[in-house]
Write a protein that holds these residues in place. Structure first.
Motif, short mmCIF file in Angstrom:
data_model
loop_
_atom_site.label_atom_id
_atom_site.label_comp_id
_atom_site.label_asym_id
_atom_site.label_seq_id
_atom_site.Cartn_x
_atom_site.Cartn_y
_atom_site.Cartn_z
N VAL A 1 2.99 11.53 10.80
CA VAL A 1 2.64 10.14 11.00
C VAL A 1 3.89 9.30 10.79
O VAL A 1 4.57 9.43 9.78
CB VAL A 1 1.51 9.72 10.03
N LYS A 2 4.18 8.42 11.75
CA LYS A 2 5.35 7.55 11.66
C LYS A 2 4.98 6.17 11.15
O LYS A 2 5.75 5.52 10.47
CB LYS A 2 6.02 7.43 13.03
N THR A 3 3.77 5.71 11.51
CA THR A 3 3.32 4.36 11.17
C THR A 3 1.82 4.38 10.91
O THR A 3 1.09 5.14 11.55
CB THR A 3 3.60 3.39 12.35
N VAL A 4 1.39 3.52 9.99
CA VAL A 4 -0.05 3.35 9.75
C VAL A 4 -0.39 1.88 9.97
O VAL A 4 0.27 0.99 9.42
CB VAL A 4 -0.45 3.78 8.32
N LYS A 5 -1.40 1.65 10.79
CA LYS A 5 -1.89 0.30 11.04
C LYS A 5 -3.29 0.18 10.45
O LYS A 5 -4.08 1.12 10.49
CB LYS A 5 -1.94 0.00 12.54
N LEU A 6 -3.57 -1.00 9.90
CA LEU A 6 -4.87 -1.28 9.29
C LEU A 6 -5.49 -2.46 10.03
O LEU A 6 -4.85 -3.50 10.19
CB LEU A 6 -4.68 -1.62 7.81
N ILE A 7 -6.72 -2.29 10.48
CA ILE A 7 -7.44 -3.35 11.17
C ILE A 7 -8.63 -3.75 10.31
O ILE A 7 -9.47 -2.92 9.97
CB ILE A 7 -7.92 -2.90 12.57
N ARG A 8 -8.67 -5.04 9.95
CA ARG A 8 -9.79 -5.62 9.21
C ARG A 8 -10.31 -6.79 10.03
O ARG A 8 -9.65 -7.83 10.11
CB ARG A 8 -9.35 -6.13 7.84
N GLY A 9 -11.46 -6.61 10.65
CA GLY A 9 -11.98 -7.67 11.52
C GLY A 9 -11.03 -7.91 12.66
O GLY A 9 -10.72 -7.00 13.43
N SER A 10 -10.52 -9.12 12.79
CA SER A 10 -9.58 -9.45 13.86
C SER A 10 -8.12 -9.35 13.41
O SER A 10 -7.21 -9.56 14.20
CB SER A 10 -9.86 -10.85 14.40
N ASP A 11 -7.88 -9.02 12.14
CA ASP A 11 -6.51 -8.90 11.62
C ASP A 11 -6.01 -7.47 11.74
O ASP A 11 -6.69 -6.53 11.34
CB ASP A 11 -6.46 -9.32 10.14
N GLU A 12 -4.80 -7.31 12.27
CA GLU A 12 -4.15 -6.01 12.36
C GLU A 12 -2.79 -6.11 11.71
O GLU A 12 -2.03 -7.02 11.99
CB GLU A 12 -4.00 -5.58 13.82
N VAL A 13 -2.49 -5.17 10.81
CA VAL A 13 -1.22 -5.21 10.09
C VAL A 13 -0.64 -3.79 10.02
O VAL A 13 -1.38 -2.81 9.89
CB VAL A 13 -1.40 -5.82 8.67
N GLU A 14 0.69 -3.71 10.13
CA GLU A 14 1.38 -2.44 9.95
C GLU A 14 1.69 -2.32 8.46
O GLU A 14 2.31 -3.22 7.88
CB GLU A 14 2.65 -2.41 10.78
N LEU A 15 1.29 -1.22 7.85
CA LEU A 15 1.45 -1.05 6.41
C LEU A 15 2.85 -0.56 6.06
O LEU A 15 3.47 0.20 6.81
CB LEU A 15 0.43 -0.05 5.87
N ALA A 16 3.32 -0.99 4.89
CA ALA A 16 4.60 -0.51 4.36
C ALA A 16 4.42 0.91 3.86
O ALA A 16 3.33 1.30 3.43
CB ALA A 16 5.05 -1.41 3.21
N ARG A 17 5.49 1.69 3.92
CA ARG A 17 5.44 3.05 3.42
C ARG A 17 5.74 3.03 1.93
O ARG A 17 6.65 2.33 1.49
CB ARG A 17 6.43 3.94 4.15
N GLY A 18 4.99 3.77 1.17
CA GLY A 18 5.18 3.81 -0.27
C GLY A 18 5.35 5.23 -0.77
O GLY A 18 5.44 6.17 0.02
N VAL A 19 5.41 5.38 -2.06
CA VAL A 19 5.46 6.67 -2.72
C VAL A 19 4.44 6.64 -3.85
O VAL A 19 4.01 5.58 -4.29
CB VAL A 19 6.87 6.97 -3.30
N VAL A 20 4.06 7.82 -4.32
CA VAL A 20 3.12 7.88 -5.44
C VAL A 20 3.81 7.30 -6.66
O VAL A 20 4.95 7.66 -6.98
CB VAL A 20 2.66 9.33 -5.69
N ALA A 21 3.15 6.35 -7.30
CA ALA A 21 3.74 5.70 -8.48
C ALA A 21 3.86 6.71 -9.60
O ALA A 21 2.97 7.53 -9.80
CB ALA A 21 2.87 4.50 -8.91
N PRO A 22 4.95 6.65 -10.36
CA PRO A 22 5.11 7.58 -11.47
C PRO A 22 4.03 7.33 -12.53
O PRO A 22 3.63 6.20 -12.77
CB PRO A 22 6.50 7.27 -12.02
N ALA A 23 3.56 8.42 -13.11
CA ALA A 23 2.56 8.29 -14.16
C ALA A 23 3.18 7.61 -15.37
O ALA A 23 4.32 7.91 -15.75
CB ALA A 23 2.03 9.67 -14.56
N VAL A 24 2.45 6.69 -15.94
CA VAL A 24 2.95 5.95 -17.10
C VAL A 24 2.27 6.52 -18.34
O VAL A 24 1.04 6.57 -18.42
CB VAL A 24 2.63 4.45 -16.97
N GLU A 25 3.08 6.99 -19.29
CA GLU A 25 2.54 7.50 -20.53
C GLU A 25 2.57 6.39 -21.56
O GLU A 25 3.61 5.78 -21.78
CB GLU A 25 3.34 8.72 -21.00
N LEU A 26 1.44 6.14 -22.17
CA LEU A 26 1.34 5.10 -23.19
C LEU A 26 1.80 5.63 -24.54
O LEU A 26 1.46 6.75 -24.92
CB LEU A 26 -0.10 4.59 -23.29
#
Length: 168
Positions: free
Chosen positions: A141-166
């Motif tokens: 997958v090169k790009t992910v688009k999200l459609i909500r009703g009449s709004d369409e947006v190309e999503l930013a690519r992210g990474v899994v957030a590092p686990a935070v130890e308390l």
């Protein structure tokens, strides 16, 4: 001192509104989900392999690539090692968002979100929801688009957030 157990109209309305906001709806008798329920999965197989999107409350949050710290409150995506696409969307906790349709063509994955009925009660909080979108084969997958009703947006690519130890 005596106890007065009468129910006023105001307390009956508050009770009914509390049940609605808590997601309590009458059971559907036709085998479908209740009116306010959007949970479930969506699969589309019009052309090519079928993709399935399921809501996963246990999935780790995503973070914008290159930024450190907590999860970013927003719409992001990443492709995991097994080919699964994790899509993070922000929305209210009630009703839970649901993917109505999944399309994939030329490296572009498009998720069309189900639009709840306008009479469905909704909370005004902001919650991150994680969808796991699984293909039949390990497509890139090169790009992910999200459609909500009449709004369409190309999503930013992210990474899994590092686990935070308390600290204890």
């Amino acid at each position: 001192m005596s106890f007065d157990a009468r129910i006023t109209r105001r307390s009956a309305l508050v009770f009914a509104a509390s049940l609605l906001l808590a997601g309590c709806a009458p059971a559907a008798t036709d085998g479908s989900a209740p009116a306010g329920s959007m949970a479930g999965s969506a699969a589309v197989s019009d052309a090519g392999p079928a993709w399935e999107a399921t809501l996963d409350a246990e999935a780790p949050f995503l973070n914008v690539k290159g930024q450190e710290g907590a999860a970013m409150p927003g719409d992001l995506w990443t492709q995991l090692d097994d080919g699964t696409i994790q899509v993070q969307v922000a929305g209210s906790s009630i009703p839970e968002p649901a993917v109505d349709r999944v399309d994939f063509a030329d490296g572009v994955l498009t998720l069309t979100m189900a639009v709840p009925d306008e009479n469905t009660p909704a909370t005004m909080d902001l919650v991150l929801h994680q969808f796991m979108v699984k293909p039949v084969d390990k497509a890139e997958v090169k790009t992910v688009k999200l459609i909500r009703g009449s709004d369409e947006v190309e999503l930013a690519r992210g990474v899994v957030a590092p686990a935070v130890e308390l600290a204890e």
